[in-house]
Motif scaffolding. Structure first.
Motif, PDB file in Angstrom:
ATOM      1  N   ASP A  48      -5.480   0.033  -8.237  1.00  0.00           N
ATOM      2  CA  ASP A  48      -6.649   0.728  -7.903  1.00  0.00           C
ATOM      3  C   ASP A  48      -6.834   0.027  -6.301  1.00  0.00           C
ATOM      4  OD1 ASP A  48      -9.121   1.987  -7.271  1.00  0.00           O
ATOM      5  OD2 ASP A  48     -10.069   0.925  -8.976  1.00  0.00           O
ATOM      6  N   PRO A  49      -7.155   1.202  -5.152  1.00  0.00           N
ATOM      7  CA  PRO A  49      -7.531   0.603  -3.890  1.00  0.00           C
ATOM      8  C   PRO A  49      -8.613   0.005  -3.959  1.00  0.00           C
ATOM      9  CG  PRO A  49      -7.487   3.059  -4.378  1.00  0.00           C
ATOM     10  CD  PRO A  49      -7.048   2.575  -5.428  1.00  0.00           C
ATOM     11  N   TYR A  82       9.004   1.859  -2.625  1.00  0.00           N
ATOM     12  CA  TYR A  82       8.356   1.853  -3.924  1.00  0.00           C
ATOM     13  C   TYR A  82       9.559   1.049  -4.605  1.00  0.00           C
ATOM     14  CZ  TYR A  82       7.030   2.640  -8.612  1.00  0.00           C
ATOM     15  OH  TYR A  82       6.353   2.564  -9.982  1.00  0.00           O
ATOM     16  N   PHE A 122       2.179   1.705  -3.533  1.00  0.00           N
ATOM     17  CA  PHE A 122       1.065   2.098  -4.212  1.00  0.00           C
ATOM     18  C   PHE A 122       0.952   3.555  -4.288  1.00  0.00           C
ATOM     19  CE2 PHE A 122      -3.516   3.328  -4.480  1.00  0.00           C
ATOM     20  CZ  PHE A 122      -3.526   3.285  -5.977  1.00  0.00           C
ATOM     21  N   LEU A 123       0.847   4.352  -3.022  1.00  0.00           N
ATOM     22  CA  LEU A 123       0.485   5.419  -2.617  1.00  0.00           C
ATOM     23  C   LEU A 123       1.614   6.467  -3.232  1.00  0.00           C
ATOM     24  CD1 LEU A 123      -1.218   5.250   0.884  1.00  0.00           C
ATOM     25  CD2 LEU A 123      -2.233   5.814  -1.030  1.00  0.00           C
ATOM     26  N   TYR A 124       2.819   6.059  -3.098  1.00  0.00           N
ATOM     27  CA  TYR A 124       3.672   6.564  -3.587  1.00  0.00           C
ATOM     28  C   TYR A 124       3.763   6.841  -5.148  1.00  0.00           C
ATOM     29  CZ  TYR A 124       8.572   8.237  -4.668  1.00  0.00           C
ATOM     30  OH  TYR A 124       9.664   9.129  -5.030  1.00  0.00           O
ATOM     31  N   LYS A 125       3.399   5.606  -5.914  1.00  0.00           N
ATOM     32  CA  LYS A 125       3.500   5.623  -7.279  1.00  0.00           C
ATOM     33  C   LYS A 125       2.332   6.489  -7.631  1.00  0.00           C
ATOM     34  CE  LYS A 125       1.768   2.680 -10.787  1.00  0.00           C
ATOM     35  NZ  LYS A 125       1.447   1.160 -11.332  1.00  0.00           N
ATOM     36  N   ARG A 126       0.963   6.443  -6.901  1.00  0.00           N
ATOM     37  CA  ARG A 126      -0.121   7.399  -7.389  1.00  0.00           C
ATOM     38  C   ARG A 126       0.088   8.902  -7.017  1.00  0.00           C
ATOM     39  NH1 ARG A 126      -6.075   6.238  -5.007  1.00  0.00           N
ATOM     40  NH2 ARG A 126      -6.960   7.692  -6.666  1.00  0.00           N
ATOM     41  N   LEU A 127       0.506   9.170  -5.750  1.00  0.00           N
ATOM     42  CA  LEU A 127       0.577  10.399  -5.332  1.00  0.00           C
ATOM     43  C   LEU A 127       1.916  11.211  -5.244  1.00  0.00           C
ATOM     44  CD1 LEU A 127      -2.052   9.907  -2.525  1.00  0.00           C
ATOM     45  CD2 LEU A 127      -2.623  10.725  -4.597  1.00  0.00           C
ATOM     46  N   SER A 187       9.555   6.556   1.354  1.00  0.00           N
ATOM     47  CA  SER A 187       8.736   6.077   0.204  1.00  0.00           C
ATOM     48  C   SER A 187       9.319   5.741  -0.655  1.00  0.00           C
ATOM     49  CB  SER A 187       7.577   7.231   0.352  1.00  0.00           C
ATOM     50  OG  SER A 187       7.100   7.392   1.600  1.00  0.00           O
ATOM     51  N   LYS A 201       0.817  -1.167   0.145  1.00  0.00           N
ATOM     52  CA  LYS A 201       0.045  -0.001  -0.008  1.00  0.00           C
ATOM     53  C   LYS A 201       0.869   1.239  -0.154  1.00  0.00           C
ATOM     54  CE  LYS A 201      -4.096  -2.119   2.106  1.00  0.00           C
ATOM     55  NZ  LYS A 201      -4.666  -2.448   3.338  1.00  0.00           N
ATOM     56  N   THR A 202       1.967   1.136   0.541  1.00  0.00           N
ATOM     57  CA  THR A 202       2.956   2.415   0.624  1.00  0.00           C
ATOM     58  C   THR A 202       3.570   2.427  -0.660  1.00  0.00           C
ATOM     59  OG1 THR A 202       3.429   2.074   3.095  1.00  0.00           O
ATOM     60  CG2 THR A 202       4.962   3.296   1.940  1.00  0.00           C
TER      61      THR A 202
END
Length: 151
Positions: A110-111, A85, A32-37, A81, A29-30
């Motif tokens: 996608d979460p 990733y 994914f969030l770094y990739k997305r945001l 982060s 999840k960490t």
């Protein structure tokens, strides 16, 4: 493959699979969030906060170290982060193709995607999906050194 990967790596030791997979999901999840945001930086508020110190007739007021703490968080947090990733994407790239697709679609796109959506998208049976997912999670946990050992 139940615990085969773990037993080969740690003979005579017992791995807590649930705790290991929970730790791995947090890492995914960490990433994914770094990739997305990207990294979300903290900002300092413009109004300083004061701590009242008791003592004497001249009570001293000191400004908190908010800016220093924010700067440390922004520098260290961004590095952590990005490092997470990079480690996760490298470990996922080592997986076999069906396992890569399962991890990527389930955790890195996608979460809101559920296991059901992924196994239907990949045209897998439920049993095959969960077997491949468990193998992938075991291999990733080992590659990322996230195993939780029961002592």
């Amino acid at each position: 493959m139940d615990n085969e990967v773990f037993q080969i790596a740690f003979p005579g030791m017992t791995i807590d699979e649930d705790a290991t997979f929970t730790k791995l999901e947090k890492e995914l999840k960490t990433a994914f969030l770094y990739k997305r945001l990207g990294f979300i930086r903290r900002e300092a508020v413009t109004t300083p906060s004061y701590d009242l110190k008791e003592g004497g007739t001249n009570s001293a007021r000191t400004v908190s170290k908010q800016t220093e703490n924010i700067a440390i968080h922004n520098i260290d947090g961004e590095d952590r982060s990005k490092n997470t990733y990079d480690r996760v994407t490298l470990a996922v790239s080592w997986l076999k193709h069906p396992q890569q697709r399962i991890i990527t679609e389930r955790y890195m796109t996608d979460p809101e995607v559920s296991d059901l959506n992924v196994w239907l998208n990949l045209n897998l049976s439920e049993r095959t999906y969960y077997r491949l997912k468990k193998e992938a999670m075991s291999e990733l946990a080992f590659a990322l050194r996230l195993e939780v050992i029961i002592e």
